[in-house]
Structure formats: C-alpha cells, structure tokens
Design an enzyme around this catalytic site. Structure first.
Site, PDB file in Angstrom:
ATOM      1  N   GLU A  36     -12.781  -4.870  16.025  1.00 36.79           N
ATOM      2  CA  GLU A  36     -13.358  -3.596  16.477  1.00 36.79           C
ATOM      3  C   GLU A  36     -13.331  -2.529  15.381  1.00 36.79           C
ATOM      4  O   GLU A  36     -14.049  -1.548  15.461  1.00 36.79           O
ATOM      5  CB  GLU A  36     -12.636  -3.091  17.733  1.00 36.79           C
ATOM      6  N   SER A  37     -12.485  -2.739  14.369  1.00 38.48           N
ATOM      7  CA  SER A  37     -12.290  -1.754  13.317  1.00 38.48           C
ATOM      8  C   SER A  37     -13.347  -1.898  12.219  1.00 38.48           C
ATOM      9  O   SER A  37     -13.034  -1.810  11.040  1.00 38.48           O
ATOM     10  CB  SER A  37     -10.891  -1.901  12.736  1.00 38.48           C
ATOM     11  N   SER A  70      -8.033  -0.187   0.651  1.00 45.99           N
ATOM     12  CA  SER A  70      -9.132  -0.252   1.624  1.00 45.99           C
ATOM     13  C   SER A  70      -9.797   1.094   1.849  1.00 45.99           C
ATOM     14  O   SER A  70     -10.278   1.713   0.917  1.00 45.99           O
ATOM     15  CB  SER A  70      -8.611  -0.851   2.932  1.00 45.99           C
ATOM     16  N   HIS A  71      -9.742   1.584   3.081  1.00 43.70           N
ATOM     17  CA  HIS A  71     -10.447   2.812   3.456  1.00 43.70           C
ATOM     18  C   HIS A  71      -9.580   4.052   3.264  1.00 43.70           C
ATOM     19  O   HIS A  71     -10.035   5.156   3.549  1.00 43.70           O
ATOM     20  CB  HIS A  71     -10.857   2.695   4.920  1.00 43.70           C
ATOM     21  N   ASP A 114     -13.172  -0.704  -0.228  1.00 48.23           N
ATOM     22  CA  ASP A 114     -13.186  -1.992  -0.925  1.00 48.23           C
ATOM     23  C   ASP A 114     -14.293  -2.922  -0.443  1.00 48.23           C
ATOM     24  O   ASP A 114     -14.326  -4.091  -0.836  1.00 48.23           O
ATOM     25  CB  ASP A 114     -11.818  -2.663  -0.801  1.00 48.23           C
ATOM     26  N   LYS A 144     -13.248 -10.170   5.587  1.00 52.80           N
ATOM     27  CA  LYS A 144     -14.392  -9.573   6.254  1.00 52.80           C
ATOM     28  C   LYS A 144     -15.322  -9.043   5.168  1.00 52.80           C
ATOM     29  O   LYS A 144     -14.899  -8.799   4.039  1.00 52.80           O
ATOM     30  CB  LYS A 144     -13.971  -8.501   7.235  1.00 52.80           C
ATOM     31  N   LYS A 180      -2.937  -6.537  -3.264  1.00 52.04           N
ATOM     32  CA  LYS A 180      -2.629  -7.676  -2.402  1.00 52.04           C
ATOM     33  C   LYS A 180      -2.980  -8.970  -3.074  1.00 52.04           C
ATOM     34  O   LYS A 180      -3.873  -9.027  -3.925  1.00 52.04           O
ATOM     35  CB  LYS A 180      -3.315  -7.530  -1.055  1.00 52.04           C
ATOM     36  N   ARG A 184      -2.818   3.463  18.388  1.00 51.59           N
ATOM     37  CA  ARG A 184      -4.211   3.146  18.693  1.00 51.59           C
ATOM     38  C   ARG A 184      -4.319   2.764  20.163  1.00 51.59           C
ATOM     39  O   ARG A 184      -3.556   1.921  20.650  1.00 51.59           O
ATOM     40  CB  ARG A 184      -4.707   1.984  17.825  1.00 51.59           C
ATOM     41  N   ARG A 207       0.847  -1.193   0.000  1.00 57.66           N
ATOM     42  CA  ARG A 207       0.000   0.000   0.000  1.00 57.66           C
ATOM     43  C   ARG A 207       0.880   1.239   0.000  1.00 57.66           C
ATOM     44  O   ARG A 207       1.688   1.414   0.904  1.00 57.66           O
ATOM     45  CB  ARG A 207      -0.859  -0.027   1.262  1.00 57.66           C
ATOM     46  N   ASP A 236     -15.075  -4.276   2.545  1.00 60.53           N
ATOM     47  CA  ASP A 236     -14.979  -5.311   3.578  1.00 60.53           C
ATOM     48  C   ASP A 236     -15.396  -4.817   4.970  1.00 60.53           C
ATOM     49  O   ASP A 236     -15.691  -5.615   5.846  1.00 60.53           O
ATOM     50  CB  ASP A 236     -13.590  -5.971   3.600  1.00 60.53           C
ATOM     51  N   ARG A 237     -15.438  -3.501   5.167  1.00 64.31           N
ATOM     52  CA  ARG A 237     -15.846  -3.001   6.486  1.00 64.31           C
ATOM     53  C   ARG A 237     -17.324  -2.627   6.503  1.00 64.31           C
ATOM     54  O   ARG A 237     -17.914  -2.353   5.456  1.00 64.31           O
ATOM     55  CB  ARG A 237     -15.039  -1.761   6.853  1.00 64.31           C
ATOM     56  N   ASP A 295     -16.757   0.509   3.409  1.00 66.33           N
ATOM     57  CA  ASP A 295     -15.537   1.260   3.095  1.00 66.33           C
ATOM     58  C   ASP A 295     -15.139   1.147   1.628  1.00 66.33           C
ATOM     59  O   ASP A 295     -15.873   0.595   0.810  1.00 66.33           O
ATOM     60  CB  ASP A 295     -14.381   0.820   4.005  1.00 66.33           C
TER      61      ASP A 295
HETATM   62  C1  G1P Z   1      -6.440  -1.719  10.743  1.00 64.56           C
HETATM   63  C2  G1P Z   1      -7.407  -2.262  11.767  1.00 64.56           C
HETATM   64  C3  G1P Z   1      -7.386  -3.773  11.727  1.00 64.56           C
HETATM   65  C4  G1P Z   1      -7.697  -4.257  10.313  1.00 64.56           C
HETATM   66  C5  G1P Z   1      -6.762  -3.589   9.319  1.00 64.56           C
HETATM   67  C6  G1P Z   1      -7.144  -3.913   7.895  1.00 64.56           C
HETATM   68  O1  G1P Z   1      -5.136  -2.169  11.021  1.00 64.56           O
HETATM   69  O2  G1P Z   1      -7.109  -1.800  13.059  1.00 64.56           O
HETATM   70  O3  G1P Z   1      -8.318  -4.280  12.646  1.00 64.56           O
HETATM   71  O4  G1P Z   1      -7.558  -5.634  10.232  1.00 64.56           O
HETATM   72  O5  G1P Z   1      -6.812  -2.174   9.474  1.00 64.56           O
HETATM   73  O6  G1P Z   1      -8.433  -3.464   7.586  1.00 64.56           O
HETATM   74  P1  G1P Z   1      -4.056  -1.288  11.813  1.00 64.56           P
HETATM   75  O7  G1P Z   1      -3.937   0.033  11.079  1.00 64.56           O
HETATM   76  O8  G1P Z   1      -4.623  -1.065  13.186  1.00 64.56           O
HETATM   77  O9  G1P Z   1      -2.817  -2.109  11.823  1.00 64.56           O
HETATM   78 ZN    ZN Z   2     -11.358  -2.361   3.529  1.00 62.57          ZN
END
Ligand code: G1P
Ligand code: ZN
Length: 543
Positions: free
Chosen positions: A364-365, A113-114, A279, A376, A126, A496, A22, A281-282, A277
């Site tokens: 939790e994310s 992703s987001h 892509d 996910k 990926k 975090r 990324r 998955d969230r 989000d």
């Molecule tokens: C973050 C989220 C984690 C998730 C990942 C990919 O990772 O906290 O739960 O699996 O994005 O979506 P982090 O930036 O905390 O390593």
């Molecule tokens: Zn995503």
C-alpha cells in the site's frame, strides 16, 4: 596493493533494520562509521574473493563520499570487480537488475529511500544478495552482531576513482567498472513492455507528466520515457538528481508530490501522471483529476497482465503486504491463482518470487513490482500502466471504474502519526494487543467486530515465522483496520493506521474515501485511544 588494517571500535546504533542502516548524515559522517558498517557486512559474507560487487545510490548528499570509501574497502577485502553507476547513481531497482544481469555476488545500495536528504537529512546503506534482493534476516542479524564486536577494518591508500565517466580503472587488484546507470535497466524494460505501442500512444498526442522529485529516477525517465518512447521533452520534471532533493520530501504520494497533483487536477491536466521516490523503488500513478491507490494499482496490473508482453503467459500468483487492501485478492480469485499475504517489507516477497509462487507483488506504501528484479520498481509500474493505456485506449479513470464494476471497490486510506513519543506508541500497541481476545462479537463505534489478531506469517518456502507484524481488526461485512508501528522512521515512533472498506455496490463507488471510511476512523480511535495516548487530534499524513 598495500592493505591497511585500521583499528576501530564498534559504533553505537548500527542495527540494520528492514531497509539496511538508515541514520542522519551527521551520524554517517563520524570517522569510521561507514567503514565499520561496510566491514561488518563483508565480515558477515563468505566466498566473495574475486567476485563482483555492485555499488550505487540515489545521489543524495554523502553518496559519492561513501562510494569512495566502499571502493577502497572492496579492494582491500578482495573483491575482484565493482560495478558502479556513473556519478554514483543507481536506482534501487536498477541495482537489483545489474546484480542479477552480471551475476554479482551482491551489492551495496546507498539510499534512505524517500527520507529527505542533504547535510541535515538522512543517509543509508543496505546490502543486497546475489538474487538482487534485500539481505534476509539471517544476514542482517549477522551484520548487526559483527558491528557490535568489530575492532578493525581493511582499506587501501588510493586516490578517489573518477566516477564521472564510464570506463574501467584498477584500484589495487580490484577492477572498478563505471557504467551507464540506465542501460541495463532500460534493456530489461524493453523486454517486458511493448515500446512500439507506447511510442504510438505518445505520437497520438497522449500527454504525461513524470515527477522525479529531484531524485534518482530523473535520468531513467529522461532516457526511457522521453528518449526511447518519444514523449515530448519536459514530460519528466524535476529530473536532475540533487543532493538535497531540492529540499523536498521525495515520497510519491498526493501530499508530497503536490506539484504533480496540482497539474493533474488543474485545467487541461495531462492524461497520465506519475512520480517516484528518492531511490526509485516507489511509484504513484494518477489520472486526470483521479488518484489511483497503490492497492488498486496492484489489482489493476494483475487483472490486465496478459495485455503486456512480459506477462502475456499469465501470472503465477500475487503477493501483497498484510496492510495492503484486499483488492488484489479478488483478482487472484478470478484468475485462479494464489494470493499471499506477507508482513510489511519487500524482503518478504523474495522467497515467493524466487520459488515462482508469485509474479506480481505490491504494498500500500506505493510499492509495486514483479519477478523481473527483487526490489519494488517505480518506473516499471509506470511503464506497465503506459502499456495498459496504450492497449486499452481508455482513460485511467475509466479503467478503474470498470475494474470496480467487475470486482467491487475497496475504499482505502492510511493515516500516519509521525514522530510520536516512543513510550506512548509502545503503550498504545500494548493496549491494543491486550484487548484482542475480548473484541470479537463486541461493537466498537457502532461496528460489529468479527475478528482480531496480531498478524503472524509463516513463509511458505522456508517455514520461517515472523510474528507480531501488526494488529488486525476485522468487522462484519469485510471492513478492516490495521495498526502497526513503522520500522523505517528515524525520529520517535510513527503509528500507521490502515483503513479498508469493501463496497460491492457500483452506485456507491463514487464516495469520497475519507467520508466512506468515517465509521472506521472513529472505530480506530476508540480501539487504540489514539487521541488520548498520542495527544494528537489528527494524523500528520493521510494517503
Ligand atoms: C515503510 C512502508 C513499507 C515499505 C517500507 C520500505 O515501512 O510502510 O510498506 O516496505 O517503508 O519502503 P514502515 O515505515 O511502515 O515500517
Ligand atoms: Zn524507496
């Protein structure tokens, strides 16, 4: 077919992290950059000659350029078939579904992703394996090693493939099948959920808003929620994927999905709100004037799984990432099934799902999913909720309040400090790790410390050990603070801080979460010296 071998040099910074490679678009646009990574992936795999590769992405800027490069390279490297989503679109969970359904060798998913997109935003690639899930560490390490020594990539000279229409084209000896990105995924959702019941719910006047945030889930929501389930047109908003996501930050949480939140908290808000989000998955789910935390969402889905056709025979177990609240643990206990605590990142669920040890997983994310794919799945969670709402005929808030009365409430919040100086972040974590041994038995900001460790995980299936996965401080009474550094950011470091307090007393279930967690927030600062070490007075994002 005229395969050409192009000399190349390793390009700086090709480390595939937990979510693949990324980087900024500017980095990906360097000549040979995509090619180097893709060749490094292919060189790290064995036995794909004549096999199928699935390719698609979240529609962000550079998506289709990268896909054309990949198609030519897949041809040159001897794949037999590529299945690619029309217009280059495939959500991450849909890609996982397509890989599994068509017995593909693997897939390349193009997404960050987001993270924001556009010419100044991020891009990502990926590799997913044949079970539809993210490549395990053994493979990503091999890809990384290869990317540091690579000196040539293979491609062919051929014009771009037309991705705008479904159909099959030949590219040398490669068959390129352009497919409807929604069809296979929609079929799987129909097998899992009671579409008739959800259709009846919408027919009864139930109102929903789904915010696709100008990202990949737009076409999926239009076709499934409005098309197949009969929700009124306009139920899905921001539903056309844009290369820059409308300049937004396609991360479904109350901070970034503000348009949706305003509507849900406004006058005559819909009964149910959801967002996904970049892509797909969230997911975030919201009731009328009521937010559901992702940790609670996982617990509610698990507690009600038998109401949904795809899970009516019960679940084998639940898995949650370590920082996710322990609300799901209480449900697992009541159901008499195991609850696994894994490091952050969806890939840690793969073995548990493959082995049938867990059926539902969550983070939790804003990540929730099950054994139906190996990623996910945002829309899946939304459909699961719709199915529950259709069967239980209660509001989202009533379902949550009932859940808390039965299991107690886990107040939960995550505080993010973005883009902090890497050295300060490392110093903070080193300081925390150095203090662990002396903490149990002491008081911090008035709270009695019960336990302190750096989370280490032994995979129950393959025995592999992942250590240093985050600092956990437990307090007497069951409260907890967790600290870790993000593995997905692209600028500086992100700290975090995860805060959780268990409250069994139903009379105290109505507190404001930040107020309920105030003592823990103070303790977190005292423990990690956040303000003094980062120079920040407050978190950048609170979810
Ligand atoms: C973050 C989220 C984690 C998730 C990942 C990919 O990772 O906290 O739960 O699996 O994005 O979506 P982090 O930036 O905390 O390593
Ligand atoms: Zn995503």
């Amino acid at each position: 077919m005229n395969v050409i071998t192009v000399p190349t040099r390793p390009v700086e910074g090709q480390r595939p992290g937990t979510s693949g490679l990324r980087k900024k678009v500017a980095v990906f646009s360097q000549p040979g950059y995509v090619e180097n990574f893709v060749q490094s992936v292919f060189d790290s795999l064995e036995g794909y000659a004549g096999e199928t590769l699935v390719v698609g992405g979240d529609g962000r800027y550079f998506n289709t350029q990268a896909i054309q490069v990949i198609l030519r390279m897949a041809a040159a490297n001897g794949f037999g078939r590529v299945i690619v989503g029309q217009d280059g679109i495939l959500s991450t969970p849909a890609a996982s579904c397509v890989i599994r359904k068509h017995g593909a060798f693997g897939g390349l998913i193009l997404s960050a992703s987001h993270n924001p997109g556009g010419p100044d935003g991020d891009f990502g690639i990926k590799y997913n394996i044949g079970n539809g899930g993210p490549a395990p560490e053994k493979i990503t390490e091999a890809i990384y090693a290869r990317s540091r020594e690579i000196n040539a990539y293979r491609t062919i000279e051929a014009p771009d493939v037309d991705l705008s229409r479904p159909g099959t084209t030949e590219l040398g000896s490669l068959r390129v099948a352009v497919v409807d990105p929604v069809a296979d995924y929609a079929e799987l959702m129909q097998q899992l959920f009671d579409f008739d019941a959800i259709r009846a719910l919408f027919a009864s006047g139930f109102r929903m808003r789904f915010d696709a945030m100008h990202a990949v889930t737009g076409p999926y929501a239009k076709q499934i929620i409005e098309g197949m389930l009969g929700a009124p047109a306009g139920t899905a908003i921001n539903a056309v994927p844009l290369p820059d996501f409308g300049q937004g930050h396609p991360d479904p949480n109350p901070v970034y999905a503000k348009e949706l939140m305003d509507e849900m908290y406004g006058p005559q808000g819909p009964d149910f709100g959801a967002a996904s989000d970049g892509d797909g998955d969230r997911n975030m789910v919201v009731g009328r004037r009521f937010v559901v935390t992702p940790s609670d969402s996982l617990a509610v889905l698990a507690a009600n799984a038998e109401l949904v056709p795809g899970y009516s025979r019960g679940i084998s177990g639940i898995a949650r990432s370590m920082p996710t609240s322990r609300a799901a643990d209480r449900v697992a206990e009541a159901l008499g099934v195991a609850c696994y605590e894994t490091p952050t990142g969806w890939k840690f669920f793969g073995n548990l799902l493959d082995a049938g040890k867990a059926t539902l997983c969550g983070e939790e994310s804003y990540g929730t999913g099950s054994d139906h794919v190996r990623e996910k799945d945002g829309l899946w969670a939304v459909l699961f909720w719709l199915n529950l709402l259709a069967v239980r005929k209660e509001s989202v808030e009533d379902i949550l309040r009932g859940h808390w009365r039965r299991f107690g409430r886990h107040y939960y919040s995550r505080h993010d400090y973005d883009g902090i100086d890497t050295q300060s972040a490392d110093g903070l974590m080193a300081h925390l790790r150095g203090s662990l041994a002396g903490l149990p038995g002491t008081r911090v900001a008035g709270l009695a410390v019960d336990s302190a460790d750096d989370f280490s995980y032994t995979d129950p299936v393959d025995g592999s050990v992942s250590s240093r996965q985050g600092v956990r401080i437990g307090f007497v009474g069951g409260s907890r603070v967790v600290f870790r550094l993000s593995g997905t950011g692209t600028e500086g470091a992100t700290l975090r801080v995860y805060l959780e307090r268990y409250e069994p007393d139903p009379d105290r279930h109505g507190l404001d979460p930040q107020a309920a967690l105030a003592d823990l927030i103070a303790a977190a600062d005292a423990l990690a010296e956040i303000k003094s070490r980062t120079g920040r007075q407050a978190p950048d994002v609170i979810t």
